[in-house]
Design a protein around this motif. Sequence first.
Motif, PDB file in Angstrom:
ATOM      1  N   SER A 115      17.765 -40.778 -12.739  1.00  0.00           N
ATOM      2  CA  SER A 115      17.957 -39.389 -12.311  1.00  0.00           C
ATOM      3  C   SER A 115      18.705 -39.393 -10.987  1.00  0.00           C
ATOM      4  O   SER A 115      18.789 -40.432 -10.308  1.00  0.00           O
ATOM      5  CB  SER A 115      16.607 -38.681 -12.126  1.00  0.00           C
ATOM      6  OG  SER A 115      15.917 -39.227 -11.005  1.00  0.00           O
ATOM      7  N   GLY A 116      19.180 -38.218 -10.614  1.00  0.00           N
ATOM      8  CA  GLY A 116      19.829 -38.071  -9.320  1.00  0.00           C
ATOM      9  C   GLY A 116      18.853 -38.308  -8.179  1.00  0.00           C
ATOM     10  O   GLY A 116      19.212 -38.889  -7.153  1.00  0.00           O
ATOM     11  N   THR A 117      17.624 -37.853  -8.360  1.00  0.00           N
ATOM     12  CA  THR A 117      16.597 -38.055  -7.332  1.00  0.00           C
ATOM     13  C   THR A 117      16.399 -39.535  -7.037  1.00  0.00           C
ATOM     14  O   THR A 117      16.350 -39.959  -5.878  1.00  0.00           O
ATOM     15  CB  THR A 117      15.258 -37.431  -7.798  1.00  0.00           C
ATOM     16  OG1 THR A 117      15.425 -36.018  -7.883  1.00  0.00           O
ATOM     17  CG2 THR A 117      14.125 -37.742  -6.835  1.00  0.00           C
ATOM     18  N   TYR A 143      20.975 -30.163  -1.462  1.00  0.00           N
ATOM     19  CA  TYR A 143      19.833 -30.638  -2.238  1.00  0.00           C
ATOM     20  C   TYR A 143      20.124 -32.054  -2.703  1.00  0.00           C
ATOM     21  O   TYR A 143      21.205 -32.329  -3.223  1.00  0.00           O
ATOM     22  CB  TYR A 143      19.602 -29.729  -3.448  1.00  0.00           C
ATOM     23  CG  TYR A 143      18.462 -30.172  -4.341  1.00  0.00           C
ATOM     24  CD1 TYR A 143      17.145 -30.088  -3.904  1.00  0.00           C
ATOM     25  CD2 TYR A 143      18.709 -30.673  -5.624  1.00  0.00           C
ATOM     26  CE1 TYR A 143      16.096 -30.488  -4.723  1.00  0.00           C
ATOM     27  CE2 TYR A 143      17.657 -31.066  -6.450  1.00  0.00           C
ATOM     28  CZ  TYR A 143      16.356 -30.973  -6.002  1.00  0.00           C
ATOM     29  OH  TYR A 143      15.325 -31.372  -6.818  1.00  0.00           O
ATOM     30  N   HIS A 144      19.153 -32.917  -2.494  1.00  0.00           N
ATOM     31  CA  HIS A 144      19.347 -34.309  -2.898  1.00  0.00           C
ATOM     32  C   HIS A 144      18.218 -34.777  -3.808  1.00  0.00           C
ATOM     33  O   HIS A 144      17.831 -35.939  -3.780  1.00  0.00           O
ATOM     34  CB  HIS A 144      19.449 -35.200  -1.663  1.00  0.00           C
ATOM     35  CG  HIS A 144      20.537 -34.788  -0.725  1.00  0.00           C
ATOM     36  ND1 HIS A 144      21.871 -34.827  -1.079  1.00  0.00           N
ATOM     37  CD2 HIS A 144      20.505 -34.275   0.532  1.00  0.00           C
ATOM     38  CE1 HIS A 144      22.607 -34.377  -0.069  1.00  0.00           C
ATOM     39  NE2 HIS A 144      21.798 -34.031   0.911  1.00  0.00           N
ATOM     40  N   GLY A 145      17.660 -33.857  -4.608  1.00  0.00           N
ATOM     41  CA  GLY A 145      16.522 -34.215  -5.425  1.00  0.00           C
ATOM     42  C   GLY A 145      15.243 -34.013  -4.645  1.00  0.00           C
ATOM     43  O   GLY A 145      15.261 -33.512  -3.510  1.00  0.00           O
ATOM     44  N   GLU A 205      26.139 -33.340   0.221  1.00  0.00           N
ATOM     45  CA  GLU A 205      26.946 -32.941  -0.919  1.00  0.00           C
ATOM     46  C   GLU A 205      28.316 -32.593  -0.339  1.00  0.00           C
ATOM     47  O   GLU A 205      28.407 -31.661   0.464  1.00  0.00           O
ATOM     48  CB  GLU A 205      26.376 -31.687  -1.583  1.00  0.00           C
ATOM     49  CG  GLU A 205      25.036 -31.846  -2.258  1.00  0.00           C
ATOM     50  CD  GLU A 205      24.596 -30.510  -2.875  1.00  0.00           C
ATOM     51  OE1 GLU A 205      25.128 -30.140  -3.931  1.00  0.00           O
ATOM     52  OE2 GLU A 205      23.742 -29.836  -2.289  1.00  0.00           O
ATOM     53  N   ASN A 210      24.279 -26.639  -4.273  1.00  0.00           N
ATOM     54  CA  ASN A 210      22.889 -26.205  -4.389  1.00  0.00           C
ATOM     55  C   ASN A 210      22.559 -25.107  -3.380  1.00  0.00           C
ATOM     56  O   ASN A 210      21.399 -24.817  -3.128  1.00  0.00           O
ATOM     57  CB  ASN A 210      21.958 -27.402  -4.230  1.00  0.00           C
ATOM     58  CG  ASN A 210      21.979 -28.297  -5.479  1.00  0.00           C
ATOM     59  OD1 ASN A 210      21.449 -27.929  -6.519  1.00  0.00           O
ATOM     60  ND2 ASN A 210      22.619 -29.450  -5.395  1.00  0.00           N
ATOM     61  N   ASP A 238      26.542 -37.556  -1.801  1.00  0.00           N
ATOM     62  CA  ASP A 238      25.742 -37.265  -2.988  1.00  0.00           C
ATOM     63  C   ASP A 238      26.643 -36.508  -3.957  1.00  0.00           C
ATOM     64  O   ASP A 238      26.860 -35.308  -3.822  1.00  0.00           O
ATOM     65  CB  ASP A 238      24.507 -36.446  -2.601  1.00  0.00           C
ATOM     66  CG  ASP A 238      23.650 -36.099  -3.815  1.00  0.00           C
ATOM     67  OD1 ASP A 238      24.067 -36.445  -4.952  1.00  0.00           O
ATOM     68  OD2 ASP A 238      22.590 -35.494  -3.627  1.00  0.00           O
ATOM     69  N   VAL A 240      26.086 -36.281  -7.209  1.00  0.00           N
ATOM     70  CA  VAL A 240      25.347 -36.054  -8.457  1.00  0.00           C
ATOM     71  C   VAL A 240      25.937 -34.838  -9.192  1.00  0.00           C
ATOM     72  O   VAL A 240      26.069 -34.849 -10.418  1.00  0.00           O
ATOM     73  CB  VAL A 240      23.839 -35.868  -8.180  1.00  0.00           C
ATOM     74  CG1 VAL A 240      23.105 -35.412  -9.435  1.00  0.00           C
ATOM     75  CG2 VAL A 240      23.234 -37.186  -7.675  1.00  0.00           C
ATOM     76  N   MET A 241      26.331 -33.816  -8.411  1.00  0.00           N
ATOM     77  CA  MET A 241      26.934 -32.643  -9.041  1.00  0.00           C
ATOM     78  C   MET A 241      28.459 -32.715  -9.066  1.00  0.00           C
ATOM     79  O   MET A 241      29.096 -32.426 -10.073  1.00  0.00           O
ATOM     80  CB  MET A 241      26.490 -31.372  -8.320  1.00  0.00           C
ATOM     81  CG  MET A 241      26.991 -30.114  -8.989  1.00  0.00           C
ATOM     82  SD  MET A 241      26.573 -28.626  -8.074  1.00  0.00           S
ATOM     83  CE  MET A 241      24.790 -28.559  -8.271  1.00  0.00           C
ATOM     84  N   LYS A 266      23.770 -36.448 -13.656  1.00  0.00           N
ATOM     85  CA  LYS A 266      24.346 -35.365 -14.461  1.00  0.00           C
ATOM     86  C   LYS A 266      25.437 -35.847 -15.427  1.00  0.00           C
ATOM     87  O   LYS A 266      25.116 -36.434 -16.439  1.00  0.00           O
ATOM     88  CB  LYS A 266      24.786 -34.230 -13.533  1.00  0.00           C
ATOM     89  CG  LYS A 266      23.527 -33.688 -12.803  1.00  0.00           C
ATOM     90  CD  LYS A 266      23.673 -32.451 -11.978  1.00  0.00           C
ATOM     91  CE  LYS A 266      22.267 -32.031 -11.539  1.00  0.00           C
ATOM     92  NZ  LYS A 266      22.125 -31.665 -10.150  1.00  0.00           N
TER      93      LYS A 266
HETATM   94  C1  LIG Z   1      20.864 -32.287  -9.384  1.00  0.00           C
HETATM   95  C2  LIG Z   1      21.066 -32.930  -8.090  1.00  0.00           C
HETATM   96  C3  LIG Z   1      20.238 -33.959  -7.626  1.00  0.00           C
HETATM   97  C4  LIG Z   1      18.984 -34.363  -8.329  1.00  0.00           C
HETATM   98  O1  LIG Z   1      19.230 -34.915  -9.578  1.00  0.00           O
HETATM   99  P1  LIG Z   1      18.027 -34.961 -10.647  1.00  0.00           P
HETATM  100  O2  LIG Z   1      18.618 -35.689 -11.795  1.00  0.00           O
HETATM  101  O3  LIG Z   1      17.667 -33.537 -10.913  1.00  0.00           O
HETATM  102  O4  LIG Z   1      16.912 -35.711 -10.010  1.00  0.00           O
HETATM  103  C5  LIG Z   1      20.584 -34.593  -6.454  1.00  0.00           C
HETATM  104  N1  LIG Z   1      21.664 -34.247  -5.764  1.00  0.00           N
HETATM  105  C6  LIG Z   1      22.481 -33.257  -6.170  1.00  0.00           C
HETATM  106  C7  LIG Z   1      23.697 -32.932  -5.372  1.00  0.00           C
HETATM  107  C8  LIG Z   1      22.208 -32.557  -7.335  1.00  0.00           C
HETATM  108  O5  LIG Z   1      23.009 -31.550  -7.709  1.00  0.00           O
END
Ligand SMILES: *Cc1c(COP(=O)(O)O)cnc(C)c1O
Length: 429
Positions: A115-117, A143-145, A205, A210, A238, A240-241, A266
């Motif tokens: 997961s991103g977290t 947001y970083h999880g 980010e 977020n 980060d 993730v998005m 993601k």
């Molecule tokens: C969604 C998100 C996370 C967390 O990812 P999960 O898979 O939900 O744990 C971390 N950082 C960013 C920038 C995100 O958008």
Amino acid sequence: MTITNRSLFDRASQLLPGGVNSPVRAFRSVGGEPFFTARAQGAYLWDVEGQRYIDYVGSWGPMIAGHAHPEVVEAVARTARDGLSFGTPCALEVEMAEVLTRLVPSLEMVRMVNSGTEATMAAIRVARGATGRQRIVKFEGCYHGHGDAFLVKAGSGALTFGLPDSPGVPKALADLTLTLPFNDFNAATALFERHGDDIAGLILEPVIGNANCILPRDGFLQHLRQLCSQYGTVLIFDEVMTGFRVALGGAQEHFGVTPDLSTFGKIIGGGMPVGAYGGKRELMSQVAPAGPIYQAGTLSGNPVAMAAGLATLALIQTPGFHDRLEAKTSQLVDGLEAAAADAGLRFTTTHVGGMFGLYFSGEHIDSYAKSVASDTQMFRRFFNGMLERGIFLAPSAFEAGFMSAAHSEQDIADTVAAASEVMAELAGG
Ligand SMILES: *Cc1c(COP(=O)(O)O)cnc(C)c1O
């Protein structure tokens, strides 16, 4: 008894906190109750009552190729027939590492997680382990999880230590997280002048997705890069998005700034639970078992998840993929802005690549403070008006929207037409 959204939510609410397995799904900030999706295809979701929605949430980012893309589903089915998890290395993990490091040049080595977290928690551990320092810096609105180190809000006054933003986060840990305002050059400089030698890592980010969708000011990411290099702090993007969504090589390619570590999730899982972190070889070679910094995962690098991610990453490497995605995103936000202007509403948008932000505000949004000052009551009414017309936007004024390759010109035209109706109603009072 027929299954309805209401009956499922009643059952869910007995057994799941808030009726959901992740908070924002519960529609708390827009009112009402969530629908339960039965099926998804391309740009659409269908709920258990048969209602179709044009979907701009895209499972919160992963579904960039559209839902249930036949090539992704086929890759998953083919891989699953050979077993769901091995507990030994498999070839697909190697392929994934090769693809990720090829598409994102700052990744010299990578570790897959679920997961991103997990990815952000591990990246912070690497930053601390490699520097021998304890403090980290994050930005308001990012947001970083749900890791303890990130569920921290700024203390009162500038340059103070963080406070827990959730019960259960130890004060002693929150103390180690310093918080900065995004896009504020001077605040970042001042913080580093005071604490730079103690800061293990700075995480952000590169586009805040977020807190709606806030782009970095010109030179801001470069400024952070410079500060981190000067003070020996690990710069962590980060992504993730933003990874594979803002551009094929992520925000770091789009803005031309190279972090030391990056986190992903993601899109790289194509809808399966996947995350990854990686970056400089010098840092990543300190991760176990190559080095002493511990991090592990029973299901990490899972073959079925790797197959879904690899199939998705193959689709988005089609020439022109991100240009087309960006063009559609522009077309949507331009249409929404024109509709708002016709209705006489104060409304503005932001976008980059395949992500966008919608704000009921008269200001150009370039800070977290401006984002949270937008009219969330208007957003709530807009969201619900759109939902009634079969358009599913993120159920919060503070989440980015996502375009997919499956959205057609007609879908976008239908969305803008629905928005014109809803905005006319909103303008009516
Ligand atoms: C969604 C998100 C996370 C967390 O990812 P999960 O898979 O939900 O744990 C971390 N950082 C960013 C920038 C995100 O958008």
